[in-house]
Motif scaffolding. Structure first.
Motif, mmCIF file in Angstrom:
data_model
loop_
_atom_site.group_PDB
_atom_site.id
_atom_site.type_symbol
_atom_site.label_atom_id
_atom_site.label_comp_id
_atom_site.label_asym_id
_atom_site.label_seq_id
_atom_site.Cartn_x
_atom_site.Cartn_y
_atom_site.Cartn_z
ATOM 1 N N TYR A 94 11.901 -25.504 29.901
ATOM 2 C CA TYR A 94 12.098 -26.906 30.222
ATOM 3 C C TYR A 94 13.346 -27.448 29.548
ATOM 4 C CZ TYR A 94 7.205 -26.850 31.717
ATOM 5 O OH TYR A 94 6.017 -26.574 32.348
ATOM 6 N N CYS A 95 14.078 -28.234 30.284
ATOM 7 C CA CYS A 95 15.221 -28.959 29.746
ATOM 8 C C CYS A 95 14.726 -30.312 29.204
ATOM 9 C CB CYS A 95 16.222 -29.187 30.875
ATOM 10 S SG CYS A 95 17.633 -30.213 30.459
ATOM 11 N N ASN A 96 15.249 -30.701 28.070
ATOM 12 C CA ASN A 96 14.856 -31.958 27.428
ATOM 13 C C ASN A 96 16.098 -32.732 27.018
ATOM 14 O OD1 ASN A 96 14.520 -33.118 24.386
ATOM 15 N ND2 ASN A 96 12.767 -33.655 25.660
ATOM 16 N N ALA A 97 16.038 -34.043 27.149
ATOM 17 C CA ALA A 97 17.116 -34.907 26.663
ATOM 18 C C ALA A 97 16.503 -36.084 25.924
ATOM 19 C CB ALA A 97 17.986 -35.398 27.808
ATOM 20 N N VAL A 98 17.132 -36.451 24.828
ATOM 21 C CA VAL A 98 16.729 -37.636 24.080
ATOM 22 C C VAL A 98 17.812 -38.688 24.273
ATOM 23 C CG1 VAL A 98 16.193 -38.603 21.835
ATOM 24 C CG2 VAL A 98 15.480 -36.267 22.391
ATOM 25 N N ALA A 99 17.421 -39.815 24.829
ATOM 26 C CA ALA A 99 18.384 -40.878 25.115
ATOM 27 C C ALA A 99 17.715 -42.213 24.851
ATOM 28 C CB ALA A 99 18.857 -40.805 26.564
ATOM 29 N N ALA A 100 18.385 -43.034 24.068
ATOM 30 C CA ALA A 100 17.854 -44.359 23.760
ATOM 31 C C ALA A 100 16.415 -44.264 23.264
ATOM 32 C CB ALA A 100 17.940 -45.278 24.976
ATOM 33 N N TRP A 101 16.175 -43.298 22.395
ATOM 34 C CA TRP A 101 14.873 -43.106 21.747
ATOM 35 C C TRP A 101 13.769 -42.724 22.726
ATOM 36 C CZ3 TRP A 101 16.342 -42.536 17.085
ATOM 37 C CH2 TRP A 101 17.367 -43.321 16.568
ATOM 38 N N GLN A 102 14.137 -42.236 23.889
ATOM 39 C CA GLN A 102 13.140 -41.771 24.843
ATOM 40 C C GLN A 102 13.384 -40.305 25.183
ATOM 41 O OE1 GLN A 102 13.062 -44.337 28.287
ATOM 42 N NE2 GLN A 102 11.834 -45.883 27.247
ATOM 43 N N ASN A 103 12.298 -39.604 25.472
ATOM 44 C CA ASN A 103 12.366 -38.202 25.862
ATOM 45 C C ASN A 103 12.327 -38.085 27.373
ATOM 46 O OD1 ASN A 103 12.396 -35.930 23.894
ATOM 47 N ND2 ASN A 103 10.809 -37.183 22.944
#
Length: 115
Positions: A94-103
């Protein structure tokens, strides 16, 4: 942020695969991106992470020296080069990104390594 993985498949032990994760949407807000994997009956585990500021990386001990995480900011795409694959690497990645405190998560791509 939307994430779409590609590049999974079936490979023999010792072989290589390269996974890609294309990001779209508010990509400017991404602080970090990572690859996770989940094998049947096991918990999802972190494989590798790359930090947007500075590009530092970190890896799970089980993949150090075999996997390489990278990111092409111009293409908004993250990669995972997997070499010397082992049957125990078989999992959904799985690809994951953390942006603006959201997953944010991609849909996952199956990697199967045969012995």
């Amino acid at each position: 942020v939307q994430l779409v993985e590609s590049g999974g498949g079936l490979v023999q032990a010792g072989g290589s695969l390269r996974l890609s994760c294309a990001a779209s949407g508010s990509t400017f807000s991404i602080n970090a991106m990572a690859w996770y994997r989940q094998a049947p009956g096991k918990q999802r585990e972190l494989v590798a992470i790359i930090i947007s500021a500075g590009g530092s990386t970190n890896y799970a001990d089980s993949v150090k020296g075999r996997f390489t995480i990278s990111r092409d900011n111009a293409k908004n795409t993250m990669y995972l080069q997997m070499n010397s694959l082992k049957p125990e690497d078989t999992a959904v990645y799985y690809c994951n990104a953390v942006a603006a405190w959201q997953n944010y998560w991609g849909q996952g791509t199956q990697v199967t390594v045969s012995s």
